[in-house]
Design a protein around this motif. Structure first.
Motif, short mmCIF file in Angstrom:
data_model
loop_
_atom_site.label_atom_id
_atom_site.label_comp_id
_atom_site.label_asym_id
_atom_site.label_seq_id
_atom_site.Cartn_x
_atom_site.Cartn_y
_atom_site.Cartn_z
N VAL A 1 22.63 -13.09 7.58
CA VAL A 1 22.55 -11.67 7.21
C VAL A 1 22.83 -11.52 5.72
O VAL A 1 23.65 -12.25 5.16
CB VAL A 1 23.58 -10.83 8.01
CG1 VAL A 1 23.57 -9.37 7.56
CG2 VAL A 1 23.28 -10.93 9.51
N ASN B 1 16.99 -1.80 14.46
CA ASN B 1 16.47 -3.13 14.74
C ASN B 1 16.64 -4.05 13.54
O ASN B 1 16.09 -3.81 12.48
CB ASN B 1 14.98 -3.04 15.12
CG ASN B 1 14.79 -2.42 16.49
OD1 ASN B 1 15.51 -2.72 17.43
ND2 ASN B 1 13.81 -1.52 16.61
N ASP B 2 17.43 -5.10 13.71
CA ASP B 2 17.65 -6.15 12.71
C ASP B 2 18.31 -5.64 11.43
O ASP B 2 18.28 -6.32 10.40
CB ASP B 2 16.34 -6.86 12.36
CG ASP B 2 15.82 -7.71 13.51
OD1 ASP B 2 16.63 -8.07 14.38
OD2 ASP B 2 14.61 -7.99 13.54
N GLY B 3 18.91 -4.47 11.48
CA GLY B 3 19.59 -3.95 10.30
C GLY B 3 20.55 -2.83 10.67
O GLY B 3 20.45 -2.24 11.75
N ASP B 4 21.50 -2.55 9.80
CA ASP B 4 22.39 -1.40 9.98
C ASP B 4 22.85 -0.93 8.62
O ASP B 4 22.91 -1.71 7.66
CB ASP B 4 23.57 -1.73 10.89
CG ASP B 4 24.49 -2.81 10.35
OD1 ASP B 4 25.60 -2.47 9.92
OD2 ASP B 4 24.10 -3.99 10.37
N ARG C 1 20.99 -6.50 6.52
CA ARG C 1 19.68 -6.87 7.04
C ARG C 1 19.68 -8.33 7.50
O ARG C 1 20.18 -9.22 6.79
CB ARG C 1 18.61 -6.70 5.94
CG ARG C 1 17.19 -6.95 6.43
CD ARG C 1 16.75 -5.89 7.41
NE ARG C 1 15.46 -6.20 8.00
CZ ARG C 1 14.86 -5.45 8.94
NH1 ARG C 1 15.45 -4.35 9.37
NH2 ARG C 1 13.70 -5.80 9.44
N LYS C 2 19.14 -8.56 8.69
CA LYS C 2 18.98 -9.92 9.19
C LYS C 2 17.94 -10.64 8.35
O LYS C 2 16.85 -10.11 8.09
CB LYS C 2 18.56 -9.91 10.66
CG LYS C 2 18.36 -11.29 11.27
CD LYS C 2 17.92 -11.17 12.72
CE LYS C 2 17.69 -12.56 13.32
NZ LYS C 2 16.57 -13.28 12.67
N GLN D 1 22.88 -4.25 15.07
CA GLN D 1 21.47 -4.49 14.74
C GLN D 1 20.61 -4.64 15.98
O GLN D 1 19.49 -5.15 15.92
CB GLN D 1 21.37 -5.71 13.83
CG GLN D 1 22.07 -5.51 12.49
CD GLN D 1 22.01 -6.71 11.57
OE1 GLN D 1 21.34 -7.69 11.86
NE2 GLN D 1 22.69 -6.61 10.44
#
Length: 431
Positions: free
Chosen positions: A196, A226-229, A247-248, A381
Motif C-alpha cells: 500500500v 475498492n482498493d483504497g481509502d 491506495r493498494k 479497502q
C-alpha cells in the motif's frame, strides 16, 4: 529557563534515533535520573509536517511516563469540532456515490481519556523542550554496534566512537540497530513493503469547508472504497485538514529507490477514479502529490539481545490504519523506563534481564498491532476475506475493532512487567 543537566545514574543508556520514540524514552528516563544520550543522524531534531493521532491508551501512557508529556499533548491536540462528535474516533462513510453515506461511527470511550490529533513537527518541538541540555548529539550516523561485555561500543560514520552501558534502537522503520541485532543478512532485519502507498497533504480548513461542508471537514472521516481509502481529520486547532489517501499498489513490490515519490496530479486522480464527488473534491486540493510507500517490520521472536534492544517502529513498525503506531511507542517507553528505574536494577549485568523482560511483555501486543493494522487496511479497502464489499459485515467488524488497543489497563501491564522482572532477577541472584 534552561533545563537542568542530566543527573548521573548507575548506568547510562544510548538512544539511537531522535524521533518521537527516542525523545519520549529520553524524557522518561531522564525524569527518573537515568543518564541518557541521544544519537541522531540528522543535523537537528526534525519531523514531517503531517498529522498524527493518539488513542486513549496512548494518552494514559503519556501521563504515567511523564505528566509534562501529557500537558504538551493537551496544549496542541485537536479533537472533532462538533460537540456531538467530540469523542468519536472516525465516522466511516462510503467513498462512492454523490452522498457519502454514513456507515458507522467509532467511539473512543470516556472523554477524559479520549484521543486527539496533533501535527508531528509541532509536538516534537514541545517535547524537545522537556529534554535536559546536551542530551543529543547530531550528525551521528551509526555504522556499527559491538557488545564488548563490560560496555557497548558505538561506531559512527564520521569516525567517532562512543561507549555506553546499553543501547536502545529508536531509529524507526529503517533501523540500523535492528540490522546489528539480527544480522545484516537476516531477511527480518529490514522492513518489507506492505503493498500500500499513501498520498499525504494538508489543506487550509476554510478551503476544505468550501469543498465538502463543515460536518465532513471539521470532524474525522474515513471514506472506504475498492482498493483504497481516504482518511481526513482536523489538526492545528481546526485550522488545517490532514488528508491521507491510501491506495493498494498494483504489484507486491516497491521498485522505486526512494520511499517517497513525486506523482503527477493525474496519477492521483486516476487512482481514485470512480469515487464520489466529495472525496474527489478533497483530492483535487492536494498540491504536488507525493506517494509514500508504507512498509512494516517482519515479526521477530525478540526485540532484545544482551544489552541492545529495539523500541517503537524499529521493533514493530506497522502501517497506519490502526492509528496506534505512535501510541505503542509511548507504551514501550513507559514499560522500559519503569523497569530500568526499578530500584532492584542496579548492576550493569541487570540490564540484559530488563531488556529480555521488556521484550517478552511488549512483544505479543505490538506484534498483534502489526497484523491488526494490515488487516484494517484490507477492511477499509473492501478486500478483507470474508467481508470484502458486504457493508453489513464491514459495520459489524468495525464496531469493536479498536477496543483491545484502547482499553488496556496500563497499571496492570506494568505490574506484570514488575513480576516477570522479579522472577528473572531472583533467578539470577541465586546463581
Amino acid at each position: 529557563m534552561e533545563n537542568p543537566s542530566p543527573i548521573e545514574s548507575p548506568f547510562k543508556i544510548a538512544i539511537i534515533g531522535g524521533g518521537l520514540a527516542g525523545i519520549l524514552l529520553a524524557i522518561g528516563l531522564s525524569s527518573r535520573d537515568i543518564s541518557v544520550q541521544i544519537y541522531e543522524a540528522a543535523p537537528t531534531f526534525a519531523e514531517t509536517s503531517a498529522g498524527i493521532g493518539f488513542g486513549p491508551n496512548a494518552v494514559r501512557a503519556m501521563t504515567l511516563l511523564d505528566p509534562r508529556i501529557r500537558a504538551a499533548y493537551e496544549s496542541l491536540k485537536t479533537e472533532n469540532s462538533w460537540e456531538s462528535k467530540r469523542n468519536i474516533w472516525f465516522d466511516f462513510r462510503r467513498g462512492w456515490g454523490q452522498i457519502p453515506e454514513l456507515l458507522t461511527e467509532l467511539k473512543m470511550g470516556h472523554e477524559s481519556e479520549g484521543g486527539g490529533n496533533v501535527l508531528r513537527a509541532r509536538f516534537m518541538e514541545e517535547l524537545v523542550k522537556l529534554l535536559p541540555v546536551k542530551t543529543a548529539e547530531f550528525g551521528k550516523n551509526l555504522s556499527r554496534v559491538d557488545d564488548e561485555g563490560d560496555s557497548v561500543r558505538l561506531w559512527f560514520q564520521d569516525g567517532t566512537q562512543r561507549t555506553t552501558d546499553a543501547v536502545v534502537g529508536c531509529d524507526g522503520i529503517r533501523s540500523v540497530v535492528r540490522k546489528f541485532l539480527l544480522g545484516q543478512d537476516n531477511p527480518a532485519s529490514q522492513a518489507v513493503f506492505s503493498g500500500v502507498y499513501a498520498y499525504r497533504g494538508l489543506i487550509q480548513m476554510d478551503t476544505a469547508i468550501d469543498a465538502v461542508g463543515e460536518e465532513l471537514a471539521l470532524n474525522s472521516q474515513v471514506y472506504v472504497g475498492n482498493d483504497g481509502d481516504l482518511v481526513t481529520y482536523p489538526i492545528e486547532g481546526g485550522s488545517l485538514l490532514n488528508v491521507v489517501a491510501f491506495r493498494k499498489h498494483d504489484v507486491d513490490t516497491w521498485n522505486h529507490p526512494k520511499w517517497i515519490v513525486d506523482y503527477p496530479q493525474g496519477k492521483l486522480m486516476k487512482d481514485f477514479e470512480g469515487w464520489g464527488s466529495i472525496p474527489l473534491s478533497l483530492l483535487k486540493l492536494l498540491d504536488k502529490p507525493q506517494a509514500w510507500a508504507l512498509f512494516e517490520m517482519p515479526s521477530i521472536s525478540s526485540y532484545s539481545m544482551g544489552r541492545i534492544t529495539l523500541l517503537g517502529d524499529a521493533a514493530h513498525g506497522s502501517t497506519s490504519h490502526a492509528g496506534a503506531g505512535a501510541g505503542m511507542a509511548v507504551e514501550d517507553a513507559l514499560v522500559l523506563t519503569n523497569m530500568l528505574a526499578d530500584p532492584r536494577v542496579h548492576l550493569f549485568s541487570d540490564i540484559a534481564q530488563v531488556f529480555a523482560v521488556y521484550s517478552m511483555v511488549r512483544h505479543p501486543r505490538t506484534q498483534r498491532l502489526v497484523r491488526h493494522s494490515r488487516e484494517s487496511g484490507m477492511l477499509f479497502q473492501l478486500r478483507k476475506p470474508g467481508v470484502e464489499d458486504d457493508l453489513r459485515k464491514l459495520k459489524e467488524d468495525l464496531q469493536n475493532r479498536q477496543l483491545w488497543i484502547w482499553d488496556i489497563n496500563l497499571k496492570n501491564h506494568l505490574e506484570r512487567a514488575k513480576i516477570e522482572l522479579s522472577k528473572v532477577l531472583n533467578e539470577k541472584r541465586k546463581v
